[in-house]
Design a protein around this motif. Structure first.
Motif, mmCIF file in Angstrom:
data_model
loop_
_atom_site.group_PDB
_atom_site.id
_atom_site.type_symbol
_atom_site.label_atom_id
_atom_site.label_comp_id
_atom_site.label_asym_id
_atom_site.label_seq_id
_atom_site.Cartn_x
_atom_site.Cartn_y
_atom_site.Cartn_z
ATOM 1 N N SER A 180 0.812 -1.224 0.000
ATOM 2 C CA SER A 180 0.000 0.000 0.000
ATOM 3 C C SER A 180 0.842 1.269 0.000
ATOM 4 C CB SER A 180 -0.934 0.007 1.211
ATOM 5 O OG SER A 180 -0.184 0.182 2.397
ATOM 6 N N GLY A 181 2.168 1.123 0.183
ATOM 7 C CA GLY A 181 3.033 2.286 0.177
ATOM 8 C C GLY A 181 3.213 2.937 1.534
ATOM 9 N N ARG A 182 2.657 2.332 2.593
ATOM 10 C CA ARG A 182 2.811 2.897 3.934
ATOM 11 C C ARG A 182 4.153 2.563 4.555
ATOM 12 N NH1 ARG A 182 -1.198 0.435 7.302
ATOM 13 N NH2 ARG A 182 -1.271 -1.187 5.757
ATOM 14 N N LEU A 183 4.872 1.623 3.947
ATOM 15 C CA LEU A 183 6.172 1.203 4.460
ATOM 16 C C LEU A 183 7.101 0.985 3.270
ATOM 17 C CD1 LEU A 183 7.715 0.409 7.042
ATOM 18 C CD2 LEU A 183 6.823 -1.893 6.773
ATOM 19 N N THR A 184 8.270 1.588 3.326
ATOM 20 C CA THR A 184 9.232 1.472 2.233
ATOM 21 C C THR A 184 10.089 0.232 2.426
ATOM 22 O OG1 THR A 184 9.325 3.869 2.022
ATOM 23 C CG2 THR A 184 11.138 2.633 1.050
ATOM 24 N N ALA A 185 10.293 -0.500 1.347
ATOM 25 C CA ALA A 185 11.129 -1.702 1.380
ATOM 26 C C ALA A 185 12.109 -1.648 0.219
ATOM 27 C CB ALA A 185 10.264 -2.952 1.281
ATOM 28 N N ARG A 206 14.416 -4.146 -2.378
ATOM 29 C CA ARG A 206 14.641 -5.505 -2.865
ATOM 30 C C ARG A 206 16.124 -5.672 -3.136
ATOM 31 N NH1 ARG A 206 11.581 -9.412 -4.308
ATOM 32 N NH2 ARG A 206 9.706 -8.173 -4.492
ATOM 33 N N VAL A 207 16.692 -6.704 -2.542
ATOM 34 C CA VAL A 207 18.100 -7.060 -2.752
ATOM 35 C C VAL A 207 18.092 -8.513 -3.202
ATOM 36 C CG1 VAL A 207 20.374 -7.268 -1.711
ATOM 37 C CG2 VAL A 207 18.822 -5.469 -0.927
ATOM 38 N N GLY A 208 18.215 -8.710 -4.502
ATOM 39 C CA GLY A 208 18.068 -10.061 -5.044
ATOM 40 C C GLY A 208 16.634 -10.499 -4.842
ATOM 41 N N VAL A 209 16.451 -11.610 -4.154
ATOM 42 C CA VAL A 209 15.103 -12.096 -3.874
ATOM 43 C C VAL A 209 14.612 -11.643 -2.506
ATOM 44 C CG1 VAL A 209 15.326 -14.110 -5.368
ATOM 45 C CG2 VAL A 209 15.957 -14.287 -2.959
ATOM 46 N N ARG A 210 15.491 -11.030 -1.728
ATOM 47 C CA ARG A 210 15.131 -10.598 -0.372
ATOM 48 C C ARG A 210 14.480 -9.227 -0.386
ATOM 49 N NH1 ARG A 210 20.188 -11.025 3.308
ATOM 50 N NH2 ARG A 210 18.619 -10.796 4.912
ATOM 51 N N VAL A 211 13.541 -9.041 0.516
ATOM 52 C CA VAL A 211 12.918 -7.739 0.734
ATOM 53 C C VAL A 211 13.374 -7.273 2.106
ATOM 54 C CG1 VAL A 211 10.737 -6.513 1.034
ATOM 55 C CG2 VAL A 211 10.938 -8.298 -0.706
ATOM 56 N N LEU A 212 14.004 -6.092 2.149
ATOM 57 C CA LEU A 212 14.542 -5.560 3.384
ATOM 58 C C LEU A 212 13.902 -4.223 3.720
ATOM 59 C CD1 LEU A 212 18.325 -6.341 2.789
ATOM 60 C CD2 LEU A 212 16.670 -7.697 4.084
ATOM 61 N N ILE A 213 13.692 -4.002 5.008
ATOM 62 C CA ILE A 213 13.075 -2.777 5.499
ATOM 63 C C ILE A 213 14.017 -2.164 6.524
ATOM 64 C CG2 ILE A 213 11.048 -1.791 6.630
ATOM 65 C CD1 ILE A 213 10.468 -5.186 5.605
ATOM 66 N N ARG A 214 14.251 -0.869 6.420
ATOM 67 C CA ARG A 214 15.119 -0.197 7.392
ATOM 68 C C ARG A 214 14.422 -0.135 8.744
ATOM 69 N NH1 ARG A 214 17.438 5.396 5.783
ATOM 70 N NH2 ARG A 214 15.668 5.781 7.097
ATOM 71 N N TYR A 215 15.177 -0.376 9.822
ATOM 72 C CA TYR A 215 14.610 -0.275 11.162
ATOM 73 C C TYR A 215 14.097 1.139 11.421
ATOM 74 C CZ TYR A 215 15.895 -4.931 12.754
ATOM 75 O OH TYR A 215 15.966 -6.295 12.919
ATOM 76 N N ALA A 216 14.774 2.155 10.882
ATOM 77 C CA ALA A 216 14.318 3.541 11.055
ATOM 78 C C ALA A 216 12.930 3.726 10.442
ATOM 79 C CB ALA A 216 15.318 4.503 10.423
ATOM 80 N N ASP A 217 12.682 3.098 9.289
ATOM 81 C CA ASP A 217 11.355 3.181 8.661
ATOM 82 C C ASP A 217 10.317 2.435 9.485
ATOM 83 O OD1 ASP A 217 12.338 4.720 6.579
ATOM 84 O OD2 ASP A 217 12.661 2.989 5.262
ATOM 85 N N LEU A 218 10.714 1.326 10.104
ATOM 86 C CA LEU A 218 9.800 0.582 10.975
ATOM 87 C C LEU A 218 9.434 1.418 12.196
ATOM 88 C CD1 LEU A 218 11.408 -2.960 10.800
ATOM 89 C CD2 LEU A 218 9.177 -2.288 9.891
ATOM 90 N N ASP A 219 10.416 2.125 12.763
ATOM 91 C CA ASP A 219 10.139 2.983 13.914
ATOM 92 C C ASP A 219 9.142 4.075 13.540
ATOM 93 O OD1 ASP A 219 11.841 1.526 15.555
ATOM 94 O OD2 ASP A 219 13.557 2.840 15.179
ATOM 95 N N THR A 220 9.331 4.677 12.368
ATOM 96 C CA THR A 220 8.408 5.712 11.897
ATOM 97 C C THR A 220 7.025 5.129 11.680
ATOM 98 O OG1 THR A 220 10.222 6.883 10.821
ATOM 99 C CG2 THR A 220 7.995 7.403 10.063
ATOM 100 N N PHE A 221 6.967 3.959 11.091
ATOM 101 C CA PHE A 221 5.702 3.266 10.828
ATOM 102 C C PHE A 221 4.947 3.014 12.130
ATOM 103 C CE2 PHE A 221 3.483 -0.864 10.196
ATOM 104 C CZ PHE A 221 2.586 -0.479 9.221
#
Length: 76
Positions: free
Chosen positions: A36-41, A43-58
């Motif tokens: 939905s675009g509420r959280l930025t991720a 893609r690194v190869g097949v992995r999807v990674l999310i920054r902890y800073a973005d999780l804190d903001t979320f």
């Protein structure tokens, strides 16, 4: 003489599973927030990674972080 214990450094990125555990929601909720675009991720190869800073903001925003691009392409 013993050497002091050194804590391993935590990566600034979490996998979807780690993000779910960190925010105490399901992986499905994390994936929906990315779609939905509420959280930025990233893609690194097949992995999807999310920054902890973005999780804190979320979490701080109650799951309503400002819209961002959903999955950013890998940077090479």
């Amino acid at each position: 003489m013993t050497s002091p214990e050194v804590e391993p450094q935590r990566s600034p990125y979490a996998t979807v599973l780690e993000a779910a555990g960190y925010t105490r929601v399901s992986t499905r909720t994390i994936r929906r927030a990315i779609t939905s675009g509420r959280l930025t991720a990233h893609r690194v190869g097949v992995r999807v990674l999310i920054r902890y800073a973005d999780l804190d903001t979320f979490v701080t925003a109650g799951g309503e972080s400002p819209p961002a691009s959903t999955i950013l392409p890998a940077q090479e």
